[in-house]
Design an enzyme around this catalytic site. Structure first.
Site, mmCIF file in Angstrom:
data_model
loop_
_atom_site.group_PDB
_atom_site.id
_atom_site.type_symbol
_atom_site.label_atom_id
_atom_site.label_comp_id
_atom_site.label_asym_id
_atom_site.label_seq_id
_atom_site.Cartn_x
_atom_site.Cartn_y
_atom_site.Cartn_z
ATOM 1 N N GLY A 15 0.241 -1.299 -0.003
ATOM 2 C CA GLY A 15 -0.217 0.600 0.085
ATOM 3 C C GLY A 15 0.221 1.128 0.263
ATOM 4 O O GLY A 15 0.212 2.589 0.301
ATOM 5 N N ASP A 61 7.693 -8.227 5.268
ATOM 6 C CA ASP A 61 8.665 -8.195 4.400
ATOM 7 C C ASP A 61 7.346 -9.615 4.004
ATOM 8 O O ASP A 61 7.651 -10.625 4.296
ATOM 9 C CB ASP A 61 9.560 -8.801 4.044
ATOM 10 N N VAL A 62 6.210 -9.925 2.995
ATOM 11 C CA VAL A 62 5.322 -10.974 3.240
ATOM 12 C C VAL A 62 5.732 -12.137 2.349
ATOM 13 O O VAL A 62 5.411 -13.191 2.490
ATOM 14 C CB VAL A 62 4.163 -10.278 2.601
ATOM 15 N N ASN A 88 -2.101 -6.990 -2.828
ATOM 16 C CA ASN A 88 -1.726 -6.438 -3.690
ATOM 17 C C ASN A 88 -0.642 -6.627 -3.717
ATOM 18 O O ASN A 88 0.299 -5.672 -5.467
ATOM 19 C CB ASN A 88 -1.995 -4.848 -3.248
ATOM 20 N N SER A 140 -4.095 -10.318 -12.604
ATOM 21 C CA SER A 140 -2.916 -9.556 -13.679
ATOM 22 C C SER A 140 -3.502 -10.127 -15.697
ATOM 23 O O SER A 140 -4.109 -10.973 -15.770
ATOM 24 C CB SER A 140 -1.797 -10.031 -14.252
ATOM 25 N N TYR A 153 6.113 -14.541 -13.312
ATOM 26 C CA TYR A 153 5.148 -13.889 -12.744
ATOM 27 C C TYR A 153 3.708 -14.313 -13.420
ATOM 28 O O TYR A 153 2.207 -14.339 -12.717
ATOM 29 C CB TYR A 153 5.397 -12.873 -13.182
ATOM 30 N N LYS A 157 0.360 -16.019 -11.428
ATOM 31 C CA LYS A 157 -1.073 -14.639 -10.929
ATOM 32 C C LYS A 157 -2.437 -15.638 -11.858
ATOM 33 O O LYS A 157 -3.540 -15.310 -11.664
ATOM 34 C CB LYS A 157 -1.053 -13.351 -12.841
ATOM 35 N N ILE A 186 -1.540 -0.605 -16.554
ATOM 36 C CA ILE A 186 -1.642 0.555 -15.461
ATOM 37 C C ILE A 186 0.233 1.477 -15.541
ATOM 38 O O ILE A 186 0.640 0.598 -15.015
ATOM 39 C CB ILE A 186 -1.711 0.836 -13.890
HETATM 40 P P1 NDP Z 1 5.110 -1.281 -6.967
HETATM 41 O O1 NDP Z 1 6.255 -2.300 -7.694
HETATM 42 O O2 NDP Z 1 4.583 0.061 -8.046
HETATM 43 O O3 NDP Z 1 3.934 -1.748 -5.885
HETATM 44 C C1 NDP Z 1 4.268 -2.781 -6.129
HETATM 45 C C2 NDP Z 1 3.764 -2.614 -4.245
HETATM 46 O O4 NDP Z 1 4.676 -4.352 -3.393
HETATM 47 C C3 NDP Z 1 5.680 -1.858 -3.953
HETATM 48 O O5 NDP Z 1 4.716 -0.966 -2.800
HETATM 49 C C4 NDP Z 1 5.932 -2.456 -2.319
HETATM 50 O O6 NDP Z 1 6.660 -2.202 -1.487
HETATM 51 C C5 NDP Z 1 5.654 -4.129 -2.240
HETATM 52 N N1 NDP Z 1 6.188 -5.758 -1.983
HETATM 53 C C6 NDP Z 1 6.617 -5.557 -3.047
HETATM 54 N N2 NDP Z 1 7.007 -6.973 -2.337
HETATM 55 C C7 NDP Z 1 7.003 -7.096 -1.299
HETATM 56 C C8 NDP Z 1 7.172 -7.550 0.019
HETATM 57 N N3 NDP Z 1 7.648 -9.551 0.018
HETATM 58 N N4 NDP Z 1 6.256 -7.255 1.466
HETATM 59 C C9 NDP Z 1 5.796 -6.008 1.080
HETATM 60 N N5 NDP Z 1 5.146 -5.657 -0.294
HETATM 61 C C10 NDP Z 1 6.010 -5.856 -0.571
HETATM 62 O O7 NDP Z 1 3.305 -2.401 -8.563
HETATM 63 P P2 NDP Z 1 2.632 -1.663 -8.571
HETATM 64 O O8 NDP Z 1 1.852 -0.908 -8.278
HETATM 65 O O9 NDP Z 1 2.348 -1.594 -10.578
HETATM 66 O O10 NDP Z 1 1.872 -3.892 -9.056
HETATM 67 C C11 NDP Z 1 0.504 -3.420 -7.824
HETATM 68 C C12 NDP Z 1 0.069 -4.940 -8.620
HETATM 69 O O11 NDP Z 1 -1.380 -5.092 -9.028
HETATM 70 C C13 NDP Z 1 1.169 -6.367 -8.411
HETATM 71 O O12 NDP Z 1 0.841 -7.810 -7.220
HETATM 72 C C14 NDP Z 1 1.079 -6.290 -9.522
HETATM 73 O O13 NDP Z 1 1.454 -7.510 -9.999
HETATM 74 C C15 NDP Z 1 0.253 -5.538 -9.647
HETATM 75 N N6 NDP Z 1 -0.134 -5.622 -11.064
HETATM 76 C C16 NDP Z 1 0.051 -4.327 -12.070
HETATM 77 C C17 NDP Z 1 -0.322 -3.885 -13.546
HETATM 78 C C18 NDP Z 1 0.574 -2.709 -13.897
HETATM 79 O O14 NDP Z 1 0.285 -2.275 -14.838
HETATM 80 N N7 NDP Z 1 1.367 -2.107 -12.979
HETATM 81 C C19 NDP Z 1 -0.858 -4.570 -14.058
HETATM 82 C C20 NDP Z 1 -1.102 -5.894 -13.569
HETATM 83 C C21 NDP Z 1 -0.380 -6.682 -12.187
HETATM 84 P P3 NDP Z 1 8.233 -2.415 -0.458
HETATM 85 O O15 NDP Z 1 8.868 -1.714 -2.062
HETATM 86 O O16 NDP Z 1 8.064 -1.075 0.241
HETATM 87 O O17 NDP Z 1 8.128 -3.804 -0.721
#
Ligand code: NDP
Length: 250
Positions: A15, A61-62, A88, A140, A153, A157, A186
């Site tokens: 988030g 870290d999930v 997410n 996705s 990936y 998904k 997106i």
């Molecule tokens: P971002 O890379 O902008 O955001 C991903 C988020 O996930 C970050 O806030 C990151 O936070 C968090 N994250 C990643 N790994 C971990 C972890 N191990 N533990 C906790 N948090 C984690 O990507 P998007 O916003 O684009 O993507 C969000 C979701 O939407 C994803 O599931 C992606 O697959 C999906 N999606 C996105 C699309 C797009 O076009 N953008 C299209 C289709 C699906 P931090 O680094 O702080 O851990």
């Protein structure tokens, strides 16, 4: 905490940025108490500053699955209930099929799939006590059709879509709705990384998106707010594309 008696409580993993931040923003604007989860504490802090008093940050870290029961216990101790979970958080990696190592494949599966299972399992235990709740997974386009160079990936998904249906049939009779959103392309850091270095891929994306432009994180936020709300009370087990028509484009 009394606040939780008046407000719905949501968890949004990832988030702190991108789509997750937009979902958290929709929730907090609608007075849903929202706990954002991510690894980067600085990122979470900035997001909390933006979202205000309805937002709480919990670093985790999930992909470290052992930490998840403790995370959910801490949230319950502090807020008393969980009404909404948005799974997410996710990572991607673009690489030729034969170049992907077992470790890389496993890392993506653990983050995008195993963590979704573990988060959902712990949260469902709580939701079952009230026989109500809404869980939203983020899928996705990679689960709608074949995309090259994102093997782990795509596997993660596609499994999310199956899990959405399996969870829905098992948990909906007990008052918990399970749905997924399949975002199209997106504008976030993730897509910038995947598309800006690959003009051919970018061209393909636009070529099959009837609406002709990329979506904004806010578009996914709107869909999540709807699916989490009572307006969607008869909707469960669906994977909702929010994609400008990309999944049905020619
Ligand atoms: P971002 O890379 O902008 O955001 C991903 C988020 O996930 C970050 O806030 C990151 O936070 C968090 N994250 C990643 N790994 C971990 C972890 N191990 N533990 C906790 N948090 C984690 O990507 P998007 O916003 O684009 O993507 C969000 C979701 O939407 C994803 O599931 C992606 O697959 C999906 N999606 C996105 C699309 C797009 O076009 N953008 C299209 C289709 C699906 P931090 O680094 O702080 O851990």
């Amino acid at each position: 905490m009394s606040i939780a008696n008046q407000k719905r409580v949501a968890i949004v993993t990832g988030g702190g940025s991108g789509i997750g931040l937009a979902i958290a923003e929709k929730f907090t604007t609608n007075k849903i108490l929202t706990i954002i989860v991510g690894r980067d504490e600085e990122k979470l802090k900035k997001a909390k500053e933006k979202l205000g008093e309805c937002c709480f940050a919990m670093p985790c870290d999930v992909s470290k699955l052992d930490c998840i029961p403790e995370l959910i216990k801490n949230i319950i101790d502090k807020f008393g209930q969980i009404d909404i979970l948005v799974n997410n958080a996710g990572i991607n990696m673009k690489k030729e099929f034969t170049e992907v190592t077992d470790e890389e494949f496993q890392k993506i599966i653990t983050t995008n799939l195993c963590s979704v299972f573990a988060m959902s399992r712990e949260v469902v235990k709580e939701m079952l006590k009230k026989e109500s709740g809404s869980i939203i997974h983020i899928s996705s386009m990679a689960a709608q059709y074949g995309l090259p160079k994102v093997i782990a990936y795509s596997a993660s998904k596609t499994a999310i879509d199956g899990m959405t249906r399996a969870m829905a049939v098992e948990l909906s009779p007990k008052g918990i709705r399970i749905n997924a959103i399949a975002p199209g392309f997106i504008e976030t850091e993730m897509t910038a990384k995947a598309l800006n270095t690959d003009p051919e891929r970018k061209q393909k994306v636009f070529g099959r998106t009837p609406m002709g432009y990329m979506g904004k994180p806010d578009d996914i936020g709107e869909a999540a707010l709807f699916l989490a709300s009572d307006a969607a009370k008869y909707i469960t087990g669906v994977v909702l594309p929010v994609d400008g028509g990309n999944s049905i484009g020619f």
